[in-house]
Design a protein around this motif. Structure first.
Motif, PDB file in Angstrom:
ATOM      1  N   LEU A 136      19.437 -14.751  29.996  1.00 61.83           N
ATOM      2  CA  LEU A 136      18.476 -15.715  30.527  1.00 61.83           C
ATOM      3  C   LEU A 136      18.236 -15.435  32.005  1.00 61.83           C
ATOM      4  CD1 LEU A 136      19.909 -19.007  28.969  1.00 61.83           C
ATOM      5  CD2 LEU A 136      18.151 -17.505  28.017  1.00 61.83           C
ATOM      6  N   THR A 137      17.034 -15.737  32.450  1.00 60.32           N
ATOM      7  CA  THR A 137      16.773 -15.649  33.887  1.00 60.32           C
ATOM      8  C   THR A 137      17.531 -16.795  34.553  1.00 60.32           C
ATOM      9  OG1 THR A 137      14.857 -17.124  33.853  1.00 60.32           O
ATOM     10  CG2 THR A 137      14.431 -14.763  33.444  1.00 60.32           C
ATOM     11  N   PRO A 138      17.762 -16.732  35.859  1.00 55.65           N
ATOM     12  CA  PRO A 138      18.452 -17.837  36.525  1.00 55.65           C
ATOM     13  C   PRO A 138      17.756 -19.189  36.302  1.00 55.65           C
ATOM     14  CG  PRO A 138      18.404 -15.936  37.960  1.00 55.65           C
ATOM     15  CD  PRO A 138      17.539 -15.600  36.775  1.00 55.65           C
ATOM     16  N   THR A 139      16.437 -19.200  36.310  1.00 57.63           N
ATOM     17  CA  THR A 139      15.698 -20.451  36.091  1.00 57.63           C
ATOM     18  C   THR A 139      15.907 -20.957  34.672  1.00 57.63           C
ATOM     19  OG1 THR A 139      14.042 -19.863  37.735  1.00 57.63           O
ATOM     20  CG2 THR A 139      13.405 -21.529  36.128  1.00 57.63           C
ATOM     21  N   GLU A 140      15.821 -20.059  33.691  1.00 57.41           N
ATOM     22  CA  GLU A 140      16.013 -20.464  32.294  1.00 57.41           C
ATOM     23  C   GLU A 140      17.433 -20.974  32.070  1.00 57.41           C
ATOM     24  OE1 GLU A 140      12.913 -17.241  30.307  1.00 57.41           O
ATOM     25  OE2 GLU A 140      15.054 -16.775  30.401  1.00 57.41           O
ATOM     26  N   ARG A 141      18.399 -20.254  32.614  1.00 54.86           N
ATOM     27  CA  ARG A 141      19.805 -20.651  32.437  1.00 54.86           C
ATOM     28  C   ARG A 141      20.055 -22.028  33.045  1.00 54.86           C
ATOM     29  NH1 ARG A 141      25.166 -17.899  32.179  1.00 54.86           N
ATOM     30  NH2 ARG A 141      26.620 -19.319  33.151  1.00 54.86           N
ATOM     31  N   THR A 142      19.581 -22.221  34.254  1.00 56.83           N
ATOM     32  CA  THR A 142      19.799 -23.502  34.928  1.00 56.83           C
ATOM     33  C   THR A 142      19.061 -24.624  34.208  1.00 56.83           C
ATOM     34  OG1 THR A 142      20.069 -22.339  37.008  1.00 56.83           O
ATOM     35  CG2 THR A 142      19.651 -24.702  37.137  1.00 56.83           C
ATOM     36  N   ALA A 143      17.826 -24.369  33.802  1.00 58.77           N
ATOM     37  CA  ALA A 143      17.059 -25.393  33.076  1.00 58.77           C
ATOM     38  C   ALA A 143      17.768 -25.764  31.773  1.00 58.77           C
ATOM     39  CB  ALA A 143      15.638 -24.900  32.793  1.00 58.77           C
ATOM     40  N   PHE A 144      18.289 -24.757  31.055  1.00 50.29           N
ATOM     41  CA  PHE A 144      19.008 -25.011  29.809  1.00 50.29           C
ATOM     42  C   PHE A 144      20.266 -25.837  30.065  1.00 50.29           C
ATOM     43  CE2 PHE A 144      22.275 -24.000  26.704  1.00 50.29           C
ATOM     44  CZ  PHE A 144      21.612 -24.291  25.512  1.00 50.29           C
ATOM     45  N   ILE A 145      21.032 -25.430  31.068  1.00 46.00           N
ATOM     46  CA  ILE A 145      22.269 -26.149  31.396  1.00 46.00           C
ATOM     47  C   ILE A 145      21.964 -27.590  31.773  1.00 46.00           C
ATOM     48  CG2 ILE A 145      24.110 -26.322  33.135  1.00 46.00           C
ATOM     49  CD1 ILE A 145      24.166 -23.200  33.090  1.00 46.00           C
ATOM     50  N   LEU A 146      20.977 -27.786  32.631  1.00 45.07           N
ATOM     51  CA  LEU A 146      20.650 -29.141  33.067  1.00 45.07           C
ATOM     52  C   LEU A 146      20.180 -29.993  31.903  1.00 45.07           C
ATOM     53  CD1 LEU A 146      18.861 -28.416  36.462  1.00 45.07           C
ATOM     54  CD2 LEU A 146      21.190 -29.242  36.103  1.00 45.07           C
ATOM     55  N   ARG A 147      19.404 -29.410  30.993  1.00 45.21           N
ATOM     56  CA  ARG A 147      18.848 -30.198  29.884  1.00 45.21           C
ATOM     57  C   ARG A 147      19.877 -30.452  28.796  1.00 45.21           C
ATOM     58  NH1 ARG A 147      17.171 -34.092  28.218  1.00 45.21           N
ATOM     59  NH2 ARG A 147      15.837 -34.249  26.428  1.00 45.21           N
ATOM     60  N   HIS A 148      20.530 -29.394  28.328  1.00 47.77           N
ATOM     61  CA  HIS A 148      21.363 -29.514  27.130  1.00 47.77           C
ATOM     62  C   HIS A 148      22.851 -29.722  27.400  1.00 47.77           C
ATOM     63  CE1 HIS A 148      18.084 -28.822  24.389  1.00 47.77           C
ATOM     64  NE2 HIS A 148      17.680 -27.834  25.157  1.00 47.77           N
ATOM     65  N   MET A 149      23.310 -29.457  28.611  1.00 55.60           N
ATOM     66  CA  MET A 149      24.719 -29.689  28.919  1.00 55.60           C
ATOM     67  C   MET A 149      24.904 -30.862  29.865  1.00 55.60           C
ATOM     68  SD  MET A 149      26.076 -25.823  29.328  1.00 55.60           S
ATOM     69  CE  MET A 149      26.093 -24.676  27.974  1.00 55.60           C
ATOM     70  N   GLU A 150      23.913 -31.106  30.703  1.00 55.98           N
ATOM     71  CA  GLU A 150      24.001 -32.191  31.678  1.00 55.98           C
ATOM     72  C   GLU A 150      23.088 -33.368  31.321  1.00 55.98           C
ATOM     73  OE1 GLU A 150      26.077 -32.348  34.417  1.00 55.98           O
ATOM     74  OE2 GLU A 150      26.988 -30.512  33.640  1.00 55.98           O
ATOM     75  N   ALA A 151      22.302 -33.229  30.253  1.00 53.31           N
ATOM     76  CA  ALA A 151      21.409 -34.284  29.749  1.00 53.31           C
ATOM     77  C   ALA A 151      20.447 -34.809  30.821  1.00 53.31           C
ATOM     78  CB  ALA A 151      22.212 -35.425  29.133  1.00 53.31           C
ATOM     79  N   ARG A 152      19.913 -33.894  31.615  1.00 57.40           N
ATOM     80  CA  ARG A 152      18.952 -34.268  32.659  1.00 57.40           C
ATOM     81  C   ARG A 152      17.545 -34.278  32.074  1.00 57.40           C
ATOM     82  NH1 ARG A 152      21.613 -36.329  37.136  1.00 57.40           N
ATOM     83  NH2 ARG A 152      23.634 -35.330  37.128  1.00 57.40           N
ATOM     84  N   SER A 153      16.686 -35.120  32.630  1.00 57.00           N
ATOM     85  CA  SER A 153      15.305 -35.219  32.173  1.00 57.00           C
ATOM     86  C   SER A 153      14.496 -34.030  32.672  1.00 57.00           C
ATOM     87  CB  SER A 153      14.671 -36.513  32.672  1.00 57.00           C
ATOM     88  OG  SER A 153      14.473 -36.443  34.075  1.00 57.00           O
ATOM     89  N   THR A 154      13.351 -33.826  32.059  1.00 56.94           N
ATOM     90  CA  THR A 154      12.460 -32.750  32.481  1.00 56.94           C
ATOM     91  C   THR A 154      12.063 -32.933  33.942  1.00 56.94           C
ATOM     92  OG1 THR A 154      11.629 -32.516  30.228  1.00 56.94           O
ATOM     93  CG2 THR A 154      10.259 -31.615  31.979  1.00 56.94           C
ATOM     94  N   GLU A 155      11.816 -34.175  34.342  1.00 58.80           N
ATOM     95  CA  GLU A 155      11.425 -34.452  35.721  1.00 58.80           C
ATOM     96  C   GLU A 155      12.551 -34.101  36.690  1.00 58.80           C
ATOM     97  OE1 GLU A 155      10.953 -36.608  33.137  1.00 58.80           O
ATOM     98  OE2 GLU A 155       8.793 -36.239  32.994  1.00 58.80           O
ATOM     99  N   GLU A 156      13.800 -34.414  36.319  1.00 55.57           N
ATOM    100  CA  GLU A 156      14.936 -34.077  37.169  1.00 55.57           C
ATOM    101  C   GLU A 156      15.114 -32.560  37.267  1.00 55.57           C
ATOM    102  OE1 GLU A 156      18.336 -37.410  36.902  1.00 55.57           O
ATOM    103  OE2 GLU A 156      17.738 -36.608  34.954  1.00 55.57           O
TER     104      GLU A 156
END
Length: 190
Positions: A136-156
């Protein structure tokens, strides 16, 4: 009664520099968790925590009290973790060697006993997961982690990565698609 973050920040800004430690103690576990998930290394995650709170302290006067301190320091930590990851892994290191057997389409799982075969299988699965995440690119990896591991919203996620919400959604989607392809050898035919 426990002090809220805003009252602690006011105390720090009016001269009580020791009060910042309360914020560090309160928010360190969350900051460490996301830093570890991004960097994949405990020592690097600890360094990110220190850097994030140092930057937070230095920029505390610019903190806008209409937002939450936890969200603000979280964003700083994500940026610090991404910076560290980029420094540690230059673009040339993103090529991943293919170790997986492309003819292998199933994984047979042994019983629940931790015998040598099961341990080896667990190590292989972990290696496959790590390779999939590294693709994954750094952006994809971070977005995935924030969404699916940290349960952050799309806006966050968008605010943390400084991208449009639509771009955040696309980054999560691309990450999921890449991970599905990378983990395809783990699928068991029913």
């Amino acid at each position: 009664m426990e002090e809220n973050d805003h009252s602690i920040i006011r105390a720090v800004l009016t001269g009580d520099k020791e009060a910042y430690g309360k914020l560090v103690v309160r928010h360190s576990p969350t900051v460490f968790r996301v830093a570890f998930r991004i960097t994949g290394d405990e020592a690097d995650a600890e360094e990110v925590v220190q850097e994030a709170f140092l930057r937070g302290y230095q920029k505390l006067e610019s903190f806008e009290s209409r937002s939450e301190f936890g969200t603000w320091i979280y964003r700083i930590a994500v940026n610090c973790a991404l910076n560290m990851k980029n420094k540690r892994q230059p673009a040339a290191n993103y090529q991943i060697a293919e170790d997986a057997d492309p003819t292998q389409h199933q994984v047979q799982v042994a019983d629940t006993a931790a015998d040598p075969e099961r341990l080896l299988l667990s190590q292989e699965i972990e290696a496959l997961q790590a390779r999939a995440m590294q693709r994954l690119t750094p952006t994809e990896r971070t977005a995935f982690i924030l969404r699916h591991m940290e349960a952050r919203s799309t806006e966050e996620i968008a605010a943390t990565l400084h991208i449009a919400p639509n771009s955040a959604k696309q980054a999560v989607f691309r990450a999921v698609q890449k991970l599905r392809r990378g983990l395809a050898p783990l699928r068991v035919n029913a």
